[in-house]
Design an enzyme around this catalytic site. Structure first.
Site, PDB file in Angstrom:
ATOM      1  N   HIS A 121       0.508  -1.303  -4.336  1.00 21.87           N
ATOM      2  CA  HIS A 121       0.624  -2.752  -4.131  1.00 21.87           C
ATOM      3  C   HIS A 121      -0.401  -3.540  -4.946  1.00 21.87           C
ATOM      4  O   HIS A 121      -0.258  -4.741  -5.130  1.00 21.87           O
ATOM      5  CB  HIS A 121       0.523  -3.103  -2.637  1.00 21.87           C
ATOM      6  CG  HIS A 121      -0.849  -3.009  -2.054  1.00 21.87           C
ATOM      7  ND1 HIS A 121      -1.282  -1.925  -1.318  1.00 21.87           N
ATOM      8  CD2 HIS A 121      -1.896  -3.865  -2.070  1.00 21.87           C
ATOM      9  CE1 HIS A 121      -2.516  -2.127  -0.908  1.00 21.87           C
ATOM     10  NE2 HIS A 121      -2.927  -3.298  -1.363  1.00 21.87           N
ATOM     11  N   ASP A 151       2.160   4.465  -1.378  1.00 21.39           N
ATOM     12  CA  ASP A 151       1.355   3.349  -1.880  1.00 21.39           C
ATOM     13  C   ASP A 151       0.246   3.836  -2.813  1.00 21.39           C
ATOM     14  O   ASP A 151      -0.885   3.344  -2.767  1.00 21.39           O
ATOM     15  CB  ASP A 151       0.756   2.542  -0.729  1.00 21.39           C
ATOM     16  CG  ASP A 151       0.380   1.119  -1.151  1.00 21.39           C
ATOM     17  OD1 ASP A 151       0.651   0.755  -2.322  1.00 21.39           O
ATOM     18  OD2 ASP A 151      -0.196   0.376  -0.336  1.00 21.39           O
ATOM     19  N   SER A 225      -8.559  -2.754  -1.571  1.00 23.30           N
ATOM     20  CA  SER A 225      -7.400  -1.875  -1.729  1.00 23.30           C
ATOM     21  C   SER A 225      -7.499  -1.059  -3.010  1.00 23.30           C
ATOM     22  O   SER A 225      -7.753  -1.597  -4.090  1.00 23.30           O
ATOM     23  CB  SER A 225      -6.115  -2.705  -1.760  1.00 23.30           C
ATOM     24  OG  SER A 225      -5.852  -3.271  -0.507  1.00 23.30           O
TER      25      SER A 225
END
Length: 470
Positions: A121, A151, A225
């Site tokens: 993402h 992911d 992230s």
């Protein structure tokens, strides 16, 4: 003199009489109760170990792990293009204005050649990717591959010198309560280190048993992230991926993809160009006290096997319906997320030792993992799979293949064919398994939908239908 002695004698006698009367008539009797020798006194349990003060010399030292990890964690910038607001002039000139948007995240260098692991993402829909090292050098990054399901994405930069990197640790060995560091770039604040403990393992955020995150209370915020979760040895045990929040910022818990899963994904991307998913070949769920009561066992942990898929590695390896899976190799399986997380770190044809509880006995089987596509086939934008024997028996259906997923909007809007429908015939050809579908695909090629003149199916109400296309 005699009068004085007489007075003293009378006073003493009167006091003695008064005291005797009080003792005899007014004072309550006090009884002494003696407890029997065998009576056990009441007590509260206490620890037998001697208490000791916390020794500061035993406190974990994060400095070396932090220093090494900070230099191997990078700042990832993702430039995407989005359609801007259409003006009156753009409408007549046929232009579609595009506006650049910048997104940021983190990444971890995993070898000296410049391969970088991050979240999918973070780089999704990228038009341009760049990476900034801790020493402020910036490089253009190339996307090698990505896997939306886990992911995880893999980037590559070309540097003139060998780059610092983080080595992979074994996330299966990580313990609840173990100290960890989260390193990343929250809110564009580069090279930020936070500490916490592992608060849970095999955590599923969606409640569908599709995920297997490491949960930690190390502070993680937007921008973290793709960053590193490392142990006190500086080994990578997770890729920070998500937070649990109603505001979008950290409120206590964060979640990381275990390093064993992340490592397997990027190795697949580097070697095969895509992710190789293995499959144990069972259907089931987390074992609990309710199921334990039904099957009559005094055990509440593990994965209950409700069905063994036909021709799967589980069936060939000897697993049976009703088995309770307790361990895979040396990894304890307490819930279904444990099983899914471990299988995600394996590939097709890998052999797994499965320990099960069957008839109150512990038994061990060697199971070779199968390819996921061995049990399904893509056909005219539908994913089809074989019917299980238990499904056929329950619904009285002898043959057919089930629609597992569909993106065929035409069939859905005109015939209602969706997930759960069963295809039983095509062009008067009886469809008994996905092998029959594969034969039809091989016969008609890419334009198969043009050759379909008749379709037979069973809807979710178990009604048989037949459609002829003209």
């Amino acid at each position: 003199m005699k009068k004085i002695l007489s007075l003293v004698l009378v006073s003493a006698l009167g006091g003695a009489l008064t005291l005797g009367a009080y003792k005899l008539f007014l004072e309550k009797e006090n009884k002494v109760v003696v407890a029997p020798a065998e009576t056990t006194p009441a007590f509260l349990p206490t620890a037998n170990t001697a208490s000791k003060l916390y020794n500061l010399n035993e406190a974990p030292d994060f400095t070396v792990a932090a220093e090494n990890t900070v230099n191997a964690v990078v700042h990832v910038k993702n430039v995407t293009l989005s359609s801007g607001q259409l003006t009156f002039e753009d409408f007549f000139l046929g232009r579609r204005p595009q506006r650049a948007q910048l997104g940021t995240g983190s990444g971890v260098i995993i070898n000296a050649d410049g391969y970088i692991i991050t979240n999918n993402h973070v780089i999704k829909n990228a038009h341009e990717l760049s990476v900034t090292l801790n020493k402020n050098s910036t490089y253009k990054a190339n996307l090698i591959g990505a896997d939306p399901k886990t992911d995880i994405a893999l980037l590559k930069i070309d540097a003139e010198e060998d780059l610092p990197f983080v080595t992979f640790g074994n996330s299966d060995d990580a313990k609840i309560g173990e100290w960890v560091l989260a390193v990343g770039n929250p809110f564009n604040l580069t090279s930020t280190v936070t500490a916490g403990i592992i608060s849970a393992k095999a955590r599923d955020l969606e409640g569908k048993s599709l995920q297997s995150f490491i949960q930690t209370d190390a502070a993680v915020n937007p921008g973290n992230s793709g960053g590193a979760l490392v142990n006190t040895n500086g080994e990578l045990i997770g890729i920070n991926t998500a937070i649990s929040s109603q505001t979008g910022s950290y409120i206590g818990y964060s979640f990381a993809v275990p390093s064993n899963i992340a490592r397997k994904v990027i190795e697949d991307i580097m070697e095969y160009g895509n992710v190789q998913n293995g499959m144990l070949g069972i259907k089931g769920g987390t074992f609990n006290s309710e199921i334990a009561k039904e099957v009559g066992v005094n055990y509440t942990k593990g994965v209950y096997v409700s069905e063994v898929i036909k021709n799967s590695g589980a069936e060939e390896g000897g697993l049976e319906k009703g088995d309770i899976i307790r361990r895979l190799d040396n990894v304890e399986i307490s819930k279904f997320e444990d099983l899914r997380g471990y299988i995600k770190s394996k590939r097709p044809n890998d052999e797994v030792q499965v320990e099960v509880l069957r008839d109150d006995e512990i038994r061990t089987f060697n199971v070779k993992l199968s390819k996921t596509d061995a049990f399904s086939v893509n056909f005219i934008k539908m994913e089809l799979q074989d019917l299980s024997d238990s499904f056929k028996e329950e619904y009285g259906i002898d043959y057919g293949v089930m629609v597992k997923n569909t993106e065929n909007k035409w069939l859905y809007s005109n015939l209602g064919i969706s997930k759960g429908y069963i295809i039983t015939g095509i062009n008067d050809i009886k469809i008994e398994s996905i092998e029959d579908i594969a034969k039809i695909k091989a016969k008609y090629g890419d334009n198969i939908q043009e050759y379909i003149k008749k379709l037979e199916y069973i809807n979710t109400h178990k009604e048989r239908k037949e459609v002829i296309f003209r």
